[in-house]
Enzyme design. Structure first.
Site, PDB file in Angstrom:
ATOM      1  N   ASP A  27      10.414   7.106   0.717  1.00 13.84           N
ATOM      2  CA  ASP A  27       9.869   7.449  -0.596  1.00 13.84           C
ATOM      3  C   ASP A  27       9.519   6.183  -1.379  1.00 13.84           C
ATOM      4  OD1 ASP A  27      10.397   7.903  -3.655  1.00 13.84           O
ATOM      5  OD2 ASP A  27       9.988   9.889  -2.851  1.00 13.84           O
ATOM      6  N   GLU A  84     -14.405   9.349   2.985  1.00 14.80           N
ATOM      7  CA  GLU A  84     -15.186   8.967   1.810  1.00 14.80           C
ATOM      8  C   GLU A  84     -16.677   9.145   2.063  1.00 14.80           C
ATOM      9  OE1 GLU A  84     -15.230   5.127  -1.260  1.00 14.80           O
ATOM     10  OE2 GLU A  84     -13.966   5.150   0.525  1.00 14.80           O
ATOM     11  N   ASP A 135      -2.524  12.160  -3.556  1.00 16.09           N
ATOM     12  CA  ASP A 135      -2.638  13.614  -3.720  1.00 16.09           C
ATOM     13  C   ASP A 135      -2.938  13.921  -5.183  1.00 16.09           C
ATOM     14  OD1 ASP A 135      -2.225  16.404  -3.918  1.00 16.09           O
ATOM     15  OD2 ASP A 135      -0.818  16.348  -2.244  1.00 16.09           O
ATOM     16  N   ASP A 170     -11.176  10.474  -5.473  1.00 18.37           N
ATOM     17  CA  ASP A 170     -12.435  11.218  -5.506  1.00 18.37           C
ATOM     18  C   ASP A 170     -12.319  12.454  -6.393  1.00 18.37           C
ATOM     19  OD1 ASP A 170     -10.679  12.467  -3.760  1.00 18.37           O
ATOM     20  OD2 ASP A 170     -12.276  13.329  -2.538  1.00 18.37           O
ATOM     21  N   LYS A 204     -14.216   7.391   6.723  1.00 14.50           N
ATOM     22  CA  LYS A 204     -15.008   8.540   7.161  1.00 14.50           C
ATOM     23  C   LYS A 204     -14.896   9.677   6.153  1.00 14.50           C
ATOM     24  CE  LYS A 204     -14.414   7.435  12.065  1.00 14.50           C
ATOM     25  NZ  LYS A 204     -13.806   7.855  13.354  1.00 14.50           N
ATOM     26  N   GLU A 233       0.846  -1.187   0.000  1.00  8.74           N
ATOM     27  CA  GLU A 233       0.000   0.000   0.000  1.00  8.74           C
ATOM     28  C   GLU A 233       0.882   1.238   0.000  1.00  8.74           C
ATOM     29  OE1 GLU A 233      -3.455   2.371   2.486  1.00  8.74           O
ATOM     30  OE2 GLU A 233      -3.343   0.190   2.598  1.00  8.74           O
TER      31      GLU A 233
END
Length: 224
Positions: free
Chosen positions: A108, A205, A131, A167, A203, A56
């Protein structure tokens, strides 16, 4: 050799670092952290078993990461995060849940992928809500770029998957184009995929959905 510094997809902001986060960072990182190395690592040795390995990238405060790992004890998870409060929060959650199948590399992501992870070593990669860098002049900072996706493909096993959630519609369109242009990747949907059961609603989302924001999942698999 170019003298220009690498373009990073993140900015190390000086966010609030709570006492609990700082304590977890200092006391638990030696136990659950994997130090950065320029040499390849053996994930089976680190976890002490042979099991599917999921990476992840950008675990944030760790809520989703821990929930997924807790729901899938048969898999091993490696989180990459660079922000100290998020690292501390994730470490605290790992300890409280007693998880043995989750580790974190505080470095990184590009360097970790280049140096530490070997070819075809991962069964899946999660990149949830990266981001979006919405301003056009910052698009070069976006994590999802063709060269980075190529690197991800190199680390995925044949049949392994890459899952991105965002999103931001513009970033979703951008990511769909980049992933579709990688010949080794196959889209599991016509365009955007339904949210799979393993990715919980956060939360953040849920708030976005109440405001009418659309969450888009992209799930591609590497050709066998």
């Amino acid at each position: 050799m170019s003298s220009h510094p690498p373009i990073r997809s993140y900015v190390l902001r000086q966010g609030y670092f709570s006492h609990a986060q700082r304590h977890a960072y200092e006391s638990l990182l030696p136990r659950y952290g994997i130090p950065f190395s320029e040499n390849p690592i053996d994930l089976d040795s680190i976890f002490g078993r042979t099991a599917p390995k999921i990476l992840e990238i950008g675990s944030g405060m760790g809520e989703t990461t821990v929930e997924i790992a807790a729901q899938h004890p048969e898999k091993d998870f490696v989180a990459i995060e660079v922000h100290a409060p998020g690292i501390g929060s994730l470490l605290d959650r790992i300890e409280k849940h007693g998880l043995t199948n989750l580790r974190i590399i505080p470095h990184d992501a590009k360097l970790v992928l280049q140096h530490m992870l070997t070819g075809e070593s991962l069964d899946g990669i999660h990149i949830f809500f990266p981001d979006p860098w919405p301003k056009a002049r910052h698009h070069k900072r976006r994590l999802i770029q063709s060269d980075f996706v190529s690197l991800l493909c190199n680390r995925l096993k044949p049949g392994g998957y890459l899952h991105i959630a965002t999103d931001w519609e513009d970033y979703a369109i951008h990511s769909l184009h980049v992933l579709s242009s990688e010949q080794r990747l196959i889209n599991t949907a016509a365009d955007y995929a339904p949210r799979p059961a393993y990715r919980p609603l956060t939360k953040f989302e849920q708030r976005g959905m109440k405001l009418g924001h659309t969450i888009r999942d992209l799930i591609f698999t590497k050709a066998a």
